[in-house]
Structure formats: structure tokens, C-alpha cells
Design a protein around this motif. Sequence first.
Motif, PDB file in Angstrom:
ATOM      1  N   LYS A  57       0.825  -1.217   0.000  1.00 39.77           N
ATOM      2  CA  LYS A  57       0.000   0.000   0.000  1.00 39.77           C
ATOM      3  C   LYS A  57       0.859   1.266   0.000  1.00 39.77           C
ATOM      4  O   LYS A  57       0.535   2.238  -0.682  1.00 39.77           O
ATOM      5  CB  LYS A  57      -0.960  -0.006   1.184  1.00 39.77           C
TER       6      LYS A  57
ATOM      7  N   ASN B   8       1.091   4.049  -2.927  1.00 36.41           N
ATOM      8  CA  ASN B   8       0.923   5.469  -2.624  1.00 36.41           C
ATOM      9  C   ASN B   8       2.080   6.294  -3.177  1.00 36.41           C
ATOM     10  O   ASN B   8       1.887   7.413  -3.651  1.00 36.41           O
ATOM     11  CB  ASN B   8       0.794   5.672  -1.115  1.00 36.41           C
TER      12      ASN B   8
ATOM     13  N   PRO C 134      -8.877   1.350   9.721  1.00 35.34           N
ATOM     14  CA  PRO C 134      -8.579   2.007   8.441  1.00 35.34           C
ATOM     15  C   PRO C 134      -8.003   3.413   8.580  1.00 35.34           C
ATOM     16  O   PRO C 134      -7.128   3.799   7.803  1.00 35.34           O
ATOM     17  CB  PRO C 134      -9.928   2.033   7.724  1.00 35.34           C
ATOM     18  N   THR C 135      -8.466   4.176   9.551  1.00 34.06           N
ATOM     19  CA  THR C 135      -7.944   5.536   9.707  1.00 34.06           C
ATOM     20  C   THR C 135      -6.487   5.510  10.159  1.00 34.06           C
ATOM     21  O   THR C 135      -5.664   6.299   9.683  1.00 34.06           O
ATOM     22  CB  THR C 135      -8.792   6.351  10.699  1.00 34.06           C
TER      23      THR C 135
ATOM     24  N   GLU D  33      -4.430   3.001   9.573  1.00 35.84           N
ATOM     25  CA  GLU D  33      -3.678   2.499   8.420  1.00 35.84           C
ATOM     26  C   GLU D  33      -3.364   3.623   7.438  1.00 35.84           C
ATOM     27  O   GLU D  33      -2.238   3.731   6.944  1.00 35.84           O
ATOM     28  CB  GLU D  33      -4.454   1.396   7.712  1.00 35.84           C
ATOM     29  N   GLN D  34      -4.335   4.481   7.190  1.00 35.45           N
ATOM     30  CA  GLN D  34      -4.094   5.604   6.277  1.00 35.45           C
ATOM     31  C   GLN D  34      -3.036   6.540   6.835  1.00 35.45           C
ATOM     32  O   GLN D  34      -2.176   7.035   6.099  1.00 35.45           O
ATOM     33  CB  GLN D  34      -5.392   6.371   6.003  1.00 35.45           C
TER      34      GLN D  34
ATOM     35  N   MET E  34       0.476   7.418   5.010  1.00 38.49           N
ATOM     36  CA  MET E  34       0.885   8.800   4.758  1.00 38.49           C
ATOM     37  C   MET E  34       2.225   9.126   5.413  1.00 38.49           C
ATOM     38  O   MET E  34       3.097   9.743   4.790  1.00 38.49           O
ATOM     39  CB  MET E  34      -0.183   9.770   5.274  1.00 38.49           C
TER      40      MET E  34
END
Length: 103
Positions: A7, A11, A52-53, A55-56, A60
Motif C-alpha cells: 500500500k 501510494n 482504516p484511519t 492504516e491511512q 501517509m
Amino acid sequence: MNELLAKVKANLIVEHGADDALILSYILAAVSYAESYQHLPEGYYEANAMPPTTEQAVIMLSSHFYESRDGSTGGFFADNPQAAQQTWNTVNLLLRLDRNWRV
């Protein structure tokens, strides 16, 4: 960890494997930051699912570490002096959503 690596590389739009070890070190640093920020024990996300938050935020932050590895602000926002601060603000906001407030 391999799923997170894929991922982060997606990105970053990195298709080669030459920097995998470097990117993995940034992922480990970002996960460690997330656990600390969220008041979770070290290694928590090794045994528990990452929301999920979070993970994001890890994606980033890992990407930011990779693009800024020379000490500058790299990537898409290289010409924006506030880009690094914007990244950290967003990461902290995402991590705050999953934070353990009962500490």
C-alpha cells in the motif's frame, strides 16, 4: 507488514523492490509513532487489526518519511514550505480518531 508495504509503495508509485527494506523501516517507525500517539503498548498492531484511519495515517507518514529522507520536503508538495506540517497535522488527526483516551 507485506500488505502495508504494498500500500505504501502504491501510494508512492514505486514499482521496484530496491527500496523495500528502507520503506519497511519507515513503516515500522510510523507504526511505532501511531502506537505511541494512541497510547497503545509497543507491538499492539502486530497482534491486533489496524483500523482504516490508522492504516491511512501510517501510509501517509511512511510515504512522507520516504519522500523526505534527505531532510527536505519531497514529492508532490515539494514547492510548498508548509507541506511537512500539513502531513503531520493530517496524520495526527487520523490517529486521534482511534486514540485510547482512557489513559
